[in-house]
Design an enzyme around this catalytic site. Structure first.
Site, mmCIF file in Angstrom:
data_model
loop_
_atom_site.group_PDB
_atom_site.id
_atom_site.type_symbol
_atom_site.label_atom_id
_atom_site.label_comp_id
_atom_site.label_asym_id
_atom_site.label_seq_id
_atom_site.Cartn_x
_atom_site.Cartn_y
_atom_site.Cartn_z
ATOM 1 N N GLU A 18 0.871 -1.190 0.000
ATOM 2 C CA GLU A 18 0.000 0.000 0.000
ATOM 3 C C GLU A 18 0.904 1.236 0.000
ATOM 4 O O GLU A 18 1.268 1.735 1.068
ATOM 5 C CB GLU A 18 -0.903 -0.022 1.238
ATOM 6 N N ASP A 68 -15.699 -7.186 8.727
ATOM 7 C CA ASP A 68 -16.712 -6.201 8.366
ATOM 8 C C ASP A 68 -18.102 -6.843 8.324
ATOM 9 O O ASP A 68 -19.059 -6.317 8.901
ATOM 10 C CB ASP A 68 -16.368 -5.546 7.028
ATOM 11 N N ASP A 102 -10.727 2.288 3.655
ATOM 12 C CA ASP A 102 -9.486 1.607 3.300
ATOM 13 C C ASP A 102 -8.521 2.646 2.729
ATOM 14 O O ASP A 102 -8.935 3.658 2.161
ATOM 15 C CB ASP A 102 -9.743 0.523 2.255
ATOM 16 N N ASP A 136 -0.516 -0.249 10.828
ATOM 17 C CA ASP A 136 -0.278 -1.474 11.590
ATOM 18 C C ASP A 136 1.127 -2.016 11.393
ATOM 19 O O ASP A 136 1.585 -2.847 12.173
ATOM 20 C CB ASP A 136 -1.305 -2.534 11.205
ATOM 21 N N LYS A 145 -7.386 -6.200 11.073
ATOM 22 C CA LYS A 145 -7.989 -4.882 10.836
ATOM 23 C C LYS A 145 -8.974 -4.501 11.935
ATOM 24 O O LYS A 145 -9.047 -3.326 12.326
ATOM 25 C CB LYS A 145 -8.691 -4.869 9.473
#
Length: 698
Positions: free
Chosen positions: A112, A434, A292, A141, A268
């Site tokens: 990312e 989620d 996100d 994280d 997450k």
């Protein structure tokens, strides 16, 4: 009449029932009668014919398909569309605008890229919303100094970017997107900003390329990144990079929770709960947006659309969250890999919205903070008064006591012997955190709304290679199976807590992995029967033949109509249903295997998702088998007459869907070509299936 006009003019949103509701309900009754008749046919065949094994396999497959149809139909009984009027909310005084906390999660600066994270951050900081009421929290994280450096650069650039966007009413508020669009109307200010952005980008990418930040230049900021610091083992880090005391830019806070290898971190969901606690200590805004890191804001009025629901006194008591659909950039026109996920993010959502509301999909969701602390009528207080959802945070976020407490609640052992992850916050216990969290919140009595403005609220990135798509869907499959066999299974707990239709709606996703059973059976068994000239399905002269035709064509026709009515095309629908078959023989198939081995405490194979991976073996073998059966069926058509019509039609359908696989086996020369080893093994497996079919059928 005048009173009604006044009430209508002050409404912030409207609900419009879909016109297809009544026809769908009528067809649901007819189709259900057809399924009951089919089950009777299977039961009768089981006791009267000497094909118990074949009939049992078909019965099991049709039970799974019937379950899938029932869960899908529950979402077709009351679909609704909604319209918001954010321009009416803008007219309100500024004190009516609640504070907003934005949570953005990232974990790996190489998967990312930090500049992608920075663009997402800048796009939400530039919302058309009072800047002093926005606080952006970034959870890193991996504890990467590269990500922190990118955010520091973004904070400095925001002082120029935000005023420019608001002054010029810029719609694309991600700098990367805006500056990639060529415009002849750019002013000198825009050109200067572009140069400034490119300088920022160059500095960040240089740091990423060399893999470290010059600590001599930023000694006080990066002093924690010593030789003992690792992504899996490091202290908590909280840095206030931007303070909204000037009312020009929002708060920007970098958070990396404490990690120790021996302590579970819950992925997450754990990171979001850390942000929930840290934000409670620092700002405690009543509204929370979760995003996100690759999902940038595409619509500066998005918070106003959400507030049209969250601020409505008629519904806001039990309203827990407003979910926006996911939209993706870079997808080709026909969406070959069904990466738009139109069915889960559009078609199903309007169905859920007519029940208790849409499920939570992990990003693009505005929450009422109160939702994380128990049912609407039963507030569950956290262990610290400073974490209560109703507390007003009136201390400066840079105050020593505030930062000290924030570090404390970001500790890796803080949640020990508390309700976090079970009764408070985002829920632990599944890879699909989620879906699980949204499910539990609905079971507690909270409602949700689906918001789909004309201009997409968010755009993100999606897997563009088949290997990536398969891996993502396999991970979801394992998580959904965990849900299906857990204490809080939608099949049991969901139906009891949510009622029949909403409970069935949640079962839809849990049934996904089980679809590998009918796809495998119908992809292999009738084809083997076709090769050996044995009848599995009724003849055209038999009345049961037309039942199969009606159920198959009816289901596909209704699926196509759903797709077209929600903005899809015939070509995209075809690619979507083809990907469904591919997922059934790859993601769902191996997901069930891995979950089963994991449940039995057996070692799971380390699947390699390269093009030569064994995950493509079943799909390729079924494609080869169906091609062989199709040719064999055509050859024997005149000898067998009408007796194997359905078997030949099914093989033809699979062959047409498998054309890209044949192309990858023979014609392609690029990276999409299937490896010779996989093709060879697929041939061997096909031969084994044919030989096995002889003993099974003969």
């Amino acid at each position: 009449m005048e009173l009604q006009t006044t009430q209508h003019s002050t409404k912030l949103h409207m609900c419009h029932p879909c016109r297809r509701t009544i026809p769908y309900r009528i067809y649901a009754v007819v189709h259900m009668c057809g399924i009951i008749a089919l089950m009777y046919h299977h039961a009768h065949s089981l006791f009267t014919e000497h094909t118990a094994l074949l009939t049992s396999l078909l019965l099991i497959s049709d039970v799974v398909l019937a379950s899938m149809w029932a869960s899908t139909t529950s979402l077709r009984l009351n679909p609704v569309h909604r319209t918001e009027y954010p321009e009416k909310y803008v007219a309100k005084p500024e004190e009516h605008f609640p504070k907003l906390d934005v949570f953005i999660c990232t974990a790996d600066p190489y998967k990312e890229p930090p500049m992608m994270v920075a663009n997402t951050v800048l796009s939400v900081m530039a919302y058309g919303y009072p800047s002093d009421k926005i606080s952006v929290y970034v959870s890193d994280d991996g504890g990467s100094s590269l990500t922190l450096f990118a955010l520091m650069e973004a904070a400095k650039f925001s002082e120029h970017w935000l005023p420019f966007c608001k002054k010029n009413n810029v719609q694309d508020r991600s700098p990367e997107v805006y500056f990639s669009l060529k415009s002849s109307s750019w002013t000198e200010e825009a050109e200067n900003l572009k140069k400034m952005y490119e300088d920022v980008k160059d500095r960040v990418e240089h740091v990423v390329n060399i893999g470290k930040v010059d600590q001599d230049q930023f000694r006080e900021v990066f002093d924690l990144w010593d030789h003992k610091f690792t992504p899996q083992d490091h202290p908590s880090i909280i840095k206030v990079l931007q303070n909204n005391e000037t009312e020009i830019t929002p708060n920007l806070i970098y958070v990396s929770r404490e990690k120790i290898r021996a302590t579970p971190h819950h992925f997450k969901a754990g990171a979001l709960n850390t942000l929930l606690r840290v934000s409670s200590v620092m700002t405690n805004s009543p509204i929370i947006l979760t995003l996100d890191c690759d999902m940038y804001s595409n619509n500066p009025t998005t918070p106003l659309h959400a507030l049209c629901y969250l601020s409505d006194p008629k519904i806001n008591f039990g309203l827990g969250f407003v979910q926006f659909p996911q939209r993706f950039q870079g997808i080709n026109r026909n969406d070959v890999y069904a990466s738009e996920l139109r069915r889960p993010f559009d078609i199903n959502m309007v169905g859920y919205d007519g029940l208790m509301g849409p499920i939570h999909v992990g990003t693009g969701c505005f929450f009422n903070r109160r939702i994380f602390y128990g049912p609407p009528a039963n507030l569950i207080l956290p262990e610290l008064d400073e974490l209560a959802p109703t507390r007003i945070a009136d201390k400066p976020i840079k105050a020593h006591t505030v930062l000290a407490l924030a570090h404390n609640v970001a500790g890796c052992n803080y949640e020990h012997n508390t309700n976090w992850g079970s009764k408070i916050g985002f829920r632990y216990g599944s890879l699909v955190e989620d879906y699980y969290t949204g499910f539990m919140l609905h079971c507690e009595g909270w409602r949700s709304m689906f918001c789909r403005p004309q201009r997409a609220a968010f755009y993100g990135s999606t897997p563009k290679r088949l290997t990536d798509v398969v891996w993502q869907q396999m991970r979801w499959s394992i998580g959904l199976l965990e849900m299906g066999f857990s204490r809080y299974s939608p099949f049991t707990y969901g139906l009891k807590s949510l009622g029949l239709f909403t409970g069935l709606g949640y079962c839809y996703y849990v049934v996904w992995p089980f679809c590998s059973i009918p796809i495998t059976v119908y992809g292999v068994l009738p084809q083997l029967a076709l090769i050996y000239g044995i009848r599995v399905f009724p003849k055209p002269s038999d009345q049961w033949f037309w039942l199969y035709i009606f159920l198959s064509l009816g289901a596909y026709a209704q699926d196509l109509s759903d797709f077209l009515l929600e903005g899809g095309t015939c070509r995209k629908w075809w690619n979507d249903q083809r990907m469904w078959l591919i997922r059934g023989l790859s993601s769902f198939f191996f997901g069930m295997i891995e979950y089963t081995l994991k449940t039995l405490n057996l070692s799971t194979p380390g699947f390699d998702f390269a093009p030569s991976s064994s995950i493509f073996l079943p799909m390729t073998a079924v494609a080869v088998l169906n091609l062989f059966a199709f040719v064999s069926g055509l050859y024997g058509l005149f000898a067998w007459g009408e007796g194997l019509s359905l078997e030949l039609m099914l093989a033809s359908f699979v062959v047409v869907n498998s054309l890209p696989i044949y192309e990858a086996m023979v014609l392609r020369k690029d990276d999409g070509k299937l490896q010779k080893g996989i093709c060879f093994l697929a041939g061997i497996l096909t031969l084994v299936l044919i030989l096995g079919g002889y003993f099974l059928l003969k």
